[in-house]
Design a protein around this motif. Structure first.
Motif, PDB file in Angstrom:
ATOM      1  N   TYR A 150       0.908  -1.301  -0.205  1.00  0.00           N
ATOM      2  CA  TYR A 150      -0.069   0.092   0.021  1.00  0.00           C
ATOM      3  C   TYR A 150       0.855   1.262  -0.185  1.00  0.00           C
ATOM      4  N   GLN A 203       1.551   4.483  -2.811  1.00  0.00           N
ATOM      5  CA  GLN A 203       1.203   5.851  -2.466  1.00  0.00           C
ATOM      6  C   GLN A 203       2.588   6.587  -3.197  1.00  0.00           C
ATOM      7  N   THR A 221       0.231   0.439   9.457  1.00  0.00           N
ATOM      8  CA  THR A 221      -0.288   0.994   8.123  1.00  0.00           C
ATOM      9  C   THR A 221      -1.423   0.374   7.817  1.00  0.00           C
ATOM     10  N   LEU A 225      -5.978   1.471   8.230  1.00  0.00           N
ATOM     11  CA  LEU A 225      -6.845   1.588   7.138  1.00  0.00           C
ATOM     12  C   LEU A 225      -8.124   0.815   7.416  1.00  0.00           C
ATOM     13  N   GLU A 284     -13.940   7.179   4.327  1.00  0.00           N
ATOM     14  CA  GLU A 284     -12.752   6.936   4.487  1.00  0.00           C
ATOM     15  C   GLU A 284     -12.054   5.944   3.711  1.00  0.00           C
ATOM     16  N   ARG A 343     -11.682   7.412   0.545  1.00  0.00           N
ATOM     17  CA  ARG A 343     -10.343   8.296   0.558  1.00  0.00           C
ATOM     18  C   ARG A 343      -9.090   7.487   0.349  1.00  0.00           C
ATOM     19  N   ASP A 344      -8.972   6.386   1.047  1.00  0.00           N
ATOM     20  CA  ASP A 344      -7.851   5.750   1.212  1.00  0.00           C
ATOM     21  C   ASP A 344      -7.697   4.650   0.184  1.00  0.00           C
TER      22      ASP A 344
END
Lengths: 124, 124
Positions: free
Chosen positions: A104, A108, B15, B19, B60, B63-64
DNA sequence: CGGCATCCCCTCGGATACTG
DNA sequence: CAGTATCCGAGGGGATGCCG
């Protein structure tokens, strides 16, 4: 609060996530995979966490049967944390999460634009 | 075991967990695996969640980059939620969590404990 | 060393009501 | 149908200090 949907799936996902819900639980479990660690060793591996919170989350993990807390009657005190068999059984999941998280993050940085193409597909 | 820290020194496990952190995100993702659902269809599958919270968590996830939200300019309005490729890539993890959660609950019923206590009654 | 005790803040999640 | 707009309480998480 708690709905016990046994067979029909779905809810077990929630059950599992609740157990590792806590800002530092996942990381703690990760560091404890196949390793027995003392309190401060764990702290050193997760520098951002405070004692209070780490203690609290470790106690919850203990309560939920994911790890054992062994207190040695010594001076100075020694407390060892170690995953139970149940906790170790999370290993594939934790490792998968680690890999997924890494990918992930990689995404980015890479120019892998998902585009903000909007809902342009909205029909007339 | 290697550290595999990301750019901001954060563990990939963390991380990933961030999420899907959110009381209903995991379940929502689960229901969206391989399926496109409208808002109320999703609500119906997660009866306990309120409108406001479901909306928030879906936003969310959008958005992710885990799902897409498509608004159709119709009357009455139609909004479809669908996992992105990235979201779908969570499938093995979600399914593993579901299985693990089911096994965890099974273990609650059958006394397979090793560390004596922790059987404190959940007083309301 | 590995904790508690205390204080505090802020976000999360829920309840309710209204709207395009 | 699929949302916003408010209001609110609970508690998770942090900072600091003391202790066996």
């Amino acid at each position: 609060m708690r709905e016990l949907l046994t067979s029909d799936g779905k809810c077990p996902v929630e059950t599992a996530l609740e157990l590792i819900d806590g800002k530092w639980k996942g990381v703690a479990l990760y560091h404890l995979l196949g390793e027995t660690l003392r309190f401060n060793e764990l702290r050193r591996r997760i520098p951002q966490v405070t004692q209070r919170v780490l203690t609290k989350q470790l106690r919850e993990l203990e309560r939920d049967g994911l790890l054992t807390r062994t207190v040695f009657a010594e001076v100075p005190p020694r407390v060892e944390y170690r995953l139970t068999e149940l906790g170790e059984s999370l290993k594939p999941i934790i490792l998968a999460l680690r890999q997924w998280g890494a990918e992930y993050r990689a995404r980015q940085d890479s120019p892998h634009q998902e585009s903000g193409d909007a809902a342009a597909k909205a029909a007339a």
